[in-house]
Design a protein around this motif. Sequence first.
Motif, PDB file in Angstrom:
ATOM      1  N   ALA A 152      -5.149  -1.605   2.088  1.00 12.50           N
ATOM      2  CA  ALA A 152      -2.864  -1.777   2.133  1.00 12.50           C
ATOM      3  C   ALA A 152      -2.701  -2.098   1.037  1.00 12.50           C
ATOM      4  O   ALA A 152      -3.422  -3.038   0.707  1.00 12.50           O
ATOM      5  CB  ALA A 152      -3.108  -1.928   3.572  1.00 12.50           C
ATOM      6  N   ASP A 178      -1.490   2.336   3.913  1.00 11.53           N
ATOM      7  CA  ASP A 178      -1.910   1.749   4.984  1.00 11.53           C
ATOM      8  C   ASP A 178      -2.927   2.294   4.481  1.00 11.53           C
ATOM      9  O   ASP A 178      -3.575   2.610   3.772  1.00 11.53           O
ATOM     10  CB  ASP A 178      -1.455   2.196   6.032  1.00 11.53           C
ATOM     11  CG  ASP A 178       0.065   2.097   6.891  1.00 11.53           C
ATOM     12  OD1 ASP A 178       0.305   0.753   6.728  1.00 11.53           O
ATOM     13  OD2 ASP A 178      -0.046   2.582   7.639  1.00 11.53           O
ATOM     14  N   TYR A 184       0.570   7.141   7.077  1.00 11.58           N
ATOM     15  CA  TYR A 184      -0.555   6.526   5.876  1.00 11.58           C
ATOM     16  C   TYR A 184       0.579   5.758   5.120  1.00 11.58           C
ATOM     17  O   TYR A 184       0.661   4.645   4.784  1.00 11.58           O
ATOM     18  CB  TYR A 184      -1.600   7.031   5.194  1.00 11.58           C
ATOM     19  CG  TYR A 184      -2.234   7.659   6.353  1.00 11.58           C
ATOM     20  CD1 TYR A 184      -2.926   6.873   6.876  1.00 11.58           C
ATOM     21  CD2 TYR A 184      -2.483   8.466   6.315  1.00 11.58           C
ATOM     22  CE1 TYR A 184      -3.741   7.089   8.186  1.00 11.58           C
ATOM     23  CE2 TYR A 184      -3.617   9.156   6.637  1.00 11.58           C
ATOM     24  CZ  TYR A 184      -4.014   8.451   8.095  1.00 11.58           C
ATOM     25  OH  TYR A 184      -5.647   9.160   8.508  1.00 11.58           O
TER      26      TYR A 184
END
Length: 781
Positions: A517, A509, A479
């Motif tokens: 995001a 993300d 992420y």
Amino acid sequence: MSILRITPCMRSHGLRIAARWLAATFALLSVTSVAAEAAQPSRDLIVVEGNRRVDAETVRSYFHAAPDGKFEEAARDAALKALIATGLFDKVSIDRSGERLVVHLSEAAVLDRVAFEGNKKVKDADLAAAIASKPRGALQRATVQADVNGIIEAYRHAGRDDVRVEPEIIDRGNGRVDLVYAITEGAKTTVRQINFAGNHVFGKRQLNAVIKTSATNVLSFLTGGDVYDPDRIAQDQEQLRLYYRSKGYADANVTSARAEYDPAIKGFAVTFAIDEGPLYHFGDVSVTCNIPGLDCDKLRRLPPARTGAVFDGNALDKTTEVLAVEMAKLGYPFARATPLPDRDAAAQRVGITFVIDQGPRTYVERIEIHGNMRTRDYVIRREFDIAEGDPYNKTLIDRAERHLKNLNYFKTVKISDRPGSTPDRVVLDVEAIDQSTGDFNISGGYSTTDGALAELKVGERNLYGTGKNVQATFTYGQYARGVDLAASEPYFLGTKVSAGIELFGRQNDANSYQSYASTTYGATLQLGAPINEQLGVQWRYSLYNQNITLVPNASGLTPSLPIQQAAAAGPAWVSATGSTATYSTLDNTKSPSNGIKSQLSQDLAGLGGDVKFLRTAEDVRYYKSINSDLVGMVRAQGGYITGWGGQQVPLMNNFFGGPTMVRGFAPNGFGPRDLTPGTTMDNVGGSMYWATTAELQSAIPGVPDEYGLKASAFVDAGSVFRYSGSTASLQVANKNVVRSSVGAGLTWASPFGALTVDYAVPLTKAAYDVVQPLRFSAGGF
């Protein structure tokens, strides 16, 4: 025009004067020649045989005759010893042949090359520094044997006692040879056991944390702490004494540090014998001045050592330093403060009287530095508060030695002094042996915040020996992705002000904790200066770009309105200047057991850029050792942010409650939240927060200290509140609800970074908060 005419009478008179002058000159030259012949023997009296490269006249210059021109036995012996001492000859003998002396020489071969073969664990450069034989020098048998011992000693410091060294001499003709040291490296000799005898107050775990030597474990190939090094063990012995002295045990003494090879365990067993003595407190602390004109009342207000406090050797040393520096400022550079202890064994108190006397008027003639093969001399010199020509001050020299050790550039540092060219001159001898200062780590892990993550770190703390620090960190995860490049100079423009620059970029993300995001990239410039040993200030300027982007939601929910507004606003530049004041009395920065650390930070955005806000944050931690294996920690933190100039605080700059404040909650798990039906119900951040922690930290029974494992039990409480954005068409939960939890954790200080596992059960929370009892992270997060 006048013409000078020379008559025959005049010519005859001049000839008689010239004749007398020539006779006197001839007589003087005769006397001088006789005297010279009497003072200096004829070259024919000394015959030199066997010399090829060394000139015969050079050999004769070592002979000094008596006034009568003869060579007595003592003169011949002195010449023989002087010729041997040159190292240019293998053999020298002197015979008498009538009136003559015959000098028989056998010249030493010249070294074309000095090389090492078979060495894999110790570098050529380190071995070359350990020997005296050098290329283009003379081959001397005694020096070669000393070199063998030097090489063996170098291997001992690398943890290898089972090593054989065979010198080989290869004849190249014409009196030239190659010298090759053939090395057979044995197995690594390690420390298998570390024992303490006589310790009752502090346990084995606590004392192991003080020393650098460690017993062999599964991570020793990374840390190198299990290498048997006599110098390191001697340093550990002194560190243990200083540790006891700093904890109130003024009479403590480490009577021995014995290392014995045990064939049964195939390694060394090291035993430190300790005589602890009783616990002391400070008695009366006073200052007595024996120097007329010196303001003693001003000095009495300076000592940090206080009556009634637990005796602390570090406080005693700091007091001596403070007094020395202050007296130099007052114009008394030769004054010295000598602490005279007055022990009361019955009351277990140590009274201290700092006696101020005028020391001898001694000056520093030179500061000679050696042993540093890599670190530049000026990097070492700048840690001194004195220079050549300044008054000699032992307190400031001890302070410089401590600063050099704290740099962590050197394996060992030792400063000694010797007499200078005159009685009032002192030469300082600084021995600083370099150690590796490079860092290269590749690590991977998993974080409940960032998911799976890989990280690469490359750094150098002493770039090209200049003291500059450069670091590069690259992360790539499920992420999150990021890069961070940093460089710093501890002595900017030759001053004690540090300077640094950092370039960074990070992309997050959408995940289960936020529906959007975000991207941030920019740079920070920093300047820092120490106020004293415990207080320092850092100033910074940051310029970065931040942006929020919307991500399609699989469930079809609409992003919260504040998220939509932040995304619609587009990228924004933040131009902020700020400062951080840090006060620390921690006994150990990595694993503290006693002391306080306080950080007050403030940032002002709006000097350029697109946003305007003022942010203030405070974080205070207090550590207290309860017993040898248990440490208590109390923490309080809080912060406030507000917009100015008619602007609101951007969403990304708000405070978001999570596990860094109260464990047991998810990232963005508590704080103001948009509860509007049909939306993603994101945490929208608050403008104020507070949090407290009470924690007990302990080693784990049965687990060796060198594994770096520590358990903890904790209670956390805190809150984030006061949403400052628009509330139109929103249902924002914005109450100051106390979130609290209780739990336990495990921390592993691995070579690749900290690994932490926490399990916390929330006790109080809001209905809309998101909990996460188990939190796990590994790698360099």
